[in-house]
Design a protein around this motif. Sequence first.
Motif, mmCIF file in Angstrom:
data_model
loop_
_atom_site.group_PDB
_atom_site.id
_atom_site.type_symbol
_atom_site.label_atom_id
_atom_site.label_comp_id
_atom_site.label_asym_id
_atom_site.label_seq_id
_atom_site.Cartn_x
_atom_site.Cartn_y
_atom_site.Cartn_z
ATOM 1 N N ALA B 28 0.824 -1.212 -0.088
ATOM 2 C CA ALA B 28 0.053 -0.059 -0.146
ATOM 3 C C ALA B 28 0.918 1.365 -0.016
ATOM 4 C CB ALA B 28 -0.837 0.064 1.303
ATOM 5 N N VAL B 29 2.008 1.246 0.731
ATOM 6 C CA VAL B 29 2.853 2.422 0.820
ATOM 7 C C VAL B 29 3.630 2.738 -0.393
ATOM 8 C CG1 VAL B 29 4.968 3.423 1.820
ATOM 9 C CG2 VAL B 29 3.072 2.394 3.332
ATOM 10 N N LEU B 30 4.059 1.728 -1.078
ATOM 11 C CA LEU B 30 4.376 1.875 -2.371
ATOM 12 C C LEU B 30 3.601 2.436 -3.407
ATOM 13 C CD1 LEU B 30 7.109 -1.182 -3.037
ATOM 14 C CD2 LEU B 30 7.599 1.153 -3.031
ATOM 15 N N HIS B 31 2.448 1.891 -3.292
ATOM 16 C CA HIS B 31 1.309 2.285 -4.219
ATOM 17 C C HIS B 31 0.948 3.709 -3.965
ATOM 18 C CE1 HIS B 31 -2.212 1.878 -6.822
ATOM 19 N NE2 HIS B 31 -2.918 2.496 -5.777
ATOM 20 N N LEU B 32 0.919 4.357 -2.594
ATOM 21 C CA LEU B 32 0.613 5.609 -2.363
ATOM 22 C C LEU B 32 1.678 6.570 -2.918
ATOM 23 C CD1 LEU B 32 -0.422 4.961 1.330
ATOM 24 C CD2 LEU B 32 -1.737 6.185 -0.497
ATOM 25 N N ILE B 33 3.209 6.081 -2.788
ATOM 26 C CA ILE B 33 4.225 6.985 -2.992
ATOM 27 C C ILE B 33 4.197 7.016 -4.574
ATOM 28 C CG2 ILE B 33 6.920 6.895 -3.339
ATOM 29 C CD1 ILE B 33 6.970 5.677 -0.726
ATOM 30 N N ARG B 34 3.679 6.132 -5.392
ATOM 31 C CA ARG B 34 3.689 6.083 -6.675
ATOM 32 C C ARG B 34 2.634 7.096 -7.315
ATOM 33 N NH1 ARG B 34 4.142 0.064 -7.198
ATOM 34 N NH2 ARG B 34 6.282 -0.298 -7.184
ATOM 35 N N LYS B 35 1.452 7.066 -6.572
ATOM 36 C CA LYS B 35 0.328 7.895 -6.689
ATOM 37 C C LYS B 35 0.387 9.156 -5.776
ATOM 38 C CE LYS B 35 -1.897 4.535 -9.220
ATOM 39 N NZ LYS B 35 -2.893 4.637 -10.289
ATOM 40 N N ARG B 36 1.536 9.840 -5.866
ATOM 41 C CA ARG B 36 1.341 10.788 -4.836
ATOM 42 C C ARG B 36 0.295 11.927 -4.854
ATOM 43 N NH1 ARG B 36 6.925 12.963 -3.060
ATOM 44 N NH2 ARG B 36 7.594 11.317 -4.331
ATOM 45 N N ALA B 37 0.265 12.554 -6.304
ATOM 46 C CA ALA B 37 -0.715 13.559 -6.291
ATOM 47 C C ALA B 37 -2.160 13.107 -6.177
ATOM 48 C CB ALA B 37 -0.464 14.240 -7.641
ATOM 49 N N LEU B 38 -2.334 11.819 -6.774
ATOM 50 C CA LEU B 38 -3.728 11.600 -6.747
ATOM 51 C C LEU B 38 -4.216 10.828 -5.629
ATOM 52 C CD1 LEU B 38 -4.016 9.686 -10.593
ATOM 53 C CD2 LEU B 38 -5.763 11.172 -9.446
ATOM 54 N N LEU B 39 -3.318 10.266 -4.762
ATOM 55 C CA LEU B 39 -3.898 9.384 -3.596
ATOM 56 C C LEU B 39 -3.203 9.813 -2.281
ATOM 57 C CD1 LEU B 39 -5.735 7.347 -3.042
ATOM 58 C CD2 LEU B 39 -4.201 5.588 -3.566
ATOM 59 N N LEU B 40 -1.915 9.973 -2.348
ATOM 60 C CA LEU B 40 -1.141 10.099 -1.029
ATOM 61 C C LEU B 40 -1.480 11.482 -0.353
ATOM 62 C CD1 LEU B 40 1.040 9.345 1.091
ATOM 63 C CD2 LEU B 40 2.884 10.100 -0.634
ATOM 64 N N THR B 41 -1.215 12.387 -1.411
ATOM 65 C CA THR B 41 -1.597 13.873 -0.690
ATOM 66 C C THR B 41 -3.041 14.012 -0.386
ATOM 67 O OG1 THR B 41 0.225 14.567 -1.848
ATOM 68 C CG2 THR B 41 -1.167 16.256 -0.968
ATOM 69 N N PRO B 42 -3.969 13.717 -0.896
ATOM 70 C CA PRO B 42 -5.424 13.633 -0.533
ATOM 71 C C PRO B 42 -5.673 12.855 0.585
ATOM 72 C CG PRO B 42 -5.290 13.150 -2.979
ATOM 73 C CD PRO B 42 -4.019 13.208 -2.587
ATOM 74 N N LEU B 43 -5.032 11.705 0.474
ATOM 75 C CA LEU B 43 -5.204 10.832 1.658
ATOM 76 C C LEU B 43 -4.811 11.532 3.029
ATOM 77 C CD1 LEU B 43 -6.442 8.375 2.724
ATOM 78 C CD2 LEU B 43 -4.348 7.044 2.414
ATOM 79 N N ALA B 44 -3.579 12.243 2.953
ATOM 80 C CA ALA B 44 -2.962 12.841 4.228
ATOM 81 C C ALA B 44 -3.820 13.957 4.717
ATOM 82 C CB ALA B 44 -1.448 13.391 3.709
ATOM 83 N N ASP B 45 -4.386 14.820 3.675
ATOM 84 C CA ASP B 45 -5.173 15.749 4.016
ATOM 85 C C ASP B 45 -6.620 15.381 4.529
ATOM 86 O OD1 ASP B 45 -3.203 17.505 2.800
ATOM 87 O OD2 ASP B 45 -4.498 17.817 0.977
ATOM 88 N N SER B 46 -7.249 14.387 4.077
ATOM 89 C CA SER B 46 -8.383 13.745 4.625
ATOM 90 C C SER B 46 -8.199 13.158 5.822
ATOM 91 C CB SER B 46 -9.036 12.682 3.493
ATOM 92 O OG SER B 46 -10.076 12.136 3.916
ATOM 93 N N LEU B 47 -7.162 12.457 6.234
ATOM 94 C CA LEU B 47 -7.096 11.620 7.466
ATOM 95 C C LEU B 47 -6.680 13.322 8.514
ATOM 96 C CD1 LEU B 47 -4.815 8.969 6.806
ATOM 97 C CD2 LEU B 47 -6.915 8.941 7.931
ATOM 98 N N ARG B 48 -6.054 14.267 8.154
ATOM 99 C CA ARG B 48 -6.053 15.476 9.003
ATOM 100 C C ARG B 48 -7.194 15.834 9.337
ATOM 101 N NH1 ARG B 48 -3.577 16.886 12.530
ATOM 102 N NH2 ARG B 48 -1.667 15.897 11.618
#
Lengths: 197, 197
Positions: B28-48
């Motif tokens: 999951a973490v590798l997938h997140l790093i690969r999809k930084r703009a589409l998934l990692l940043t939105p997920l970090a914002d949403s969790l916050r």
Amino acid sequence: MNSTRDIDNLIELMARLPGLGPRSARRAVLHLIRKRALLLTPLADSLRLVAETARECLNCGNVGTSDVCDICSSEKRATGELCVVEDVADLWAMERSGMFKGRYHVLGGTLSALDGVGPEDLRIPRLRDRVVSENITEVILALNATVDGQTTAHYIADQLEGSVRLTSLAQGVPIGGELDYLDDGTISAALKARKEI
Amino acid sequence: MNSTRDIDNLIELMARLPGLGPRSARRAVLHLIRKRALLLTPLADSLRLVAETARECLNCGNVGTSDVCDICSSEKRATGELCVVEDVADLWAMERSGMFKGRYHVLGGTLSALDGVGPEDLRIPRLRDRVVSENITEVILALNATVDGQTTAHYIADQLEGSVRLTSLAQGVPIGGELDYLDDGTISAALKARKEI
């Protein structure tokens, strides 16, 4: 569906992770909300940090938080051995075994005529440069034992032939493997590569 | 194990989510790093955002982003029916069915002598108050068909007896269920509650 848009939005994002679906994403989000201080806030902080700092190593393609990864910058790992892997997950798997002391080169995929992936789409030119600039004596091709993986291994072997010693991982019976459950190809390969006891 | 502490830390946190282990957390973490703009940043914002705003509804115990949840504050749902559930996941499951138009009451668990959970640890006193203050005419006990769930249902029925109509979910064959795969208890219950066609 649920009470608020923010929580629905979080569930939708979580459901896009590999290994999670809508149902397990809901379970995970409820778990996170229940463990806010212990898990939700640290996870949000950690994701934010990784989103800001994670990058590909300019040398080998590994994922890290600096321009050149820890493995490439460690003098201890300049052994002259270079292990070529398909992606970062494979590099991590090799590192977990703890056996390999040299450096890595992550291709970022395999050659594939079907998907239109040619040598220029992978990190193959960079591999040729590294073999010269880092005084590499042995290139270990640790590519997956699939058709695409083996095609890529042959292509790289062709490119590097004569300039360096080329090896590949041994094929055979996995540790703890039962013959009864192995496919015919693995058994044939293990028999062909049999060794004296 | 991997190249950097921040990424290892993220993997460790992800592995604590229900449904993920160390291996799927790495994926999951590798997938997140690969999809930084589409998934990692939105997920970090949403969790916050959820970490900052999520809270329990003071009235019913549902999870939302305001002191009183959408269901409790909606006038349309003041039907006089109150559905008692064990936890928020059960409330969400009821809402997905879209059949129930009244309000909910989340107990936050079940009575359990083994785990030392008594009536004062659940939202049972608050339930009695709501029955009076919200002019409730029917309390639907939608508790799990487990020993603890049914014990809790009996206790609540005892407490509320006489003041309100008490019902529970029907027990029987699930839609799409095959008799061959059902347990004996379910078949007995369905047979006892058989109805005219």
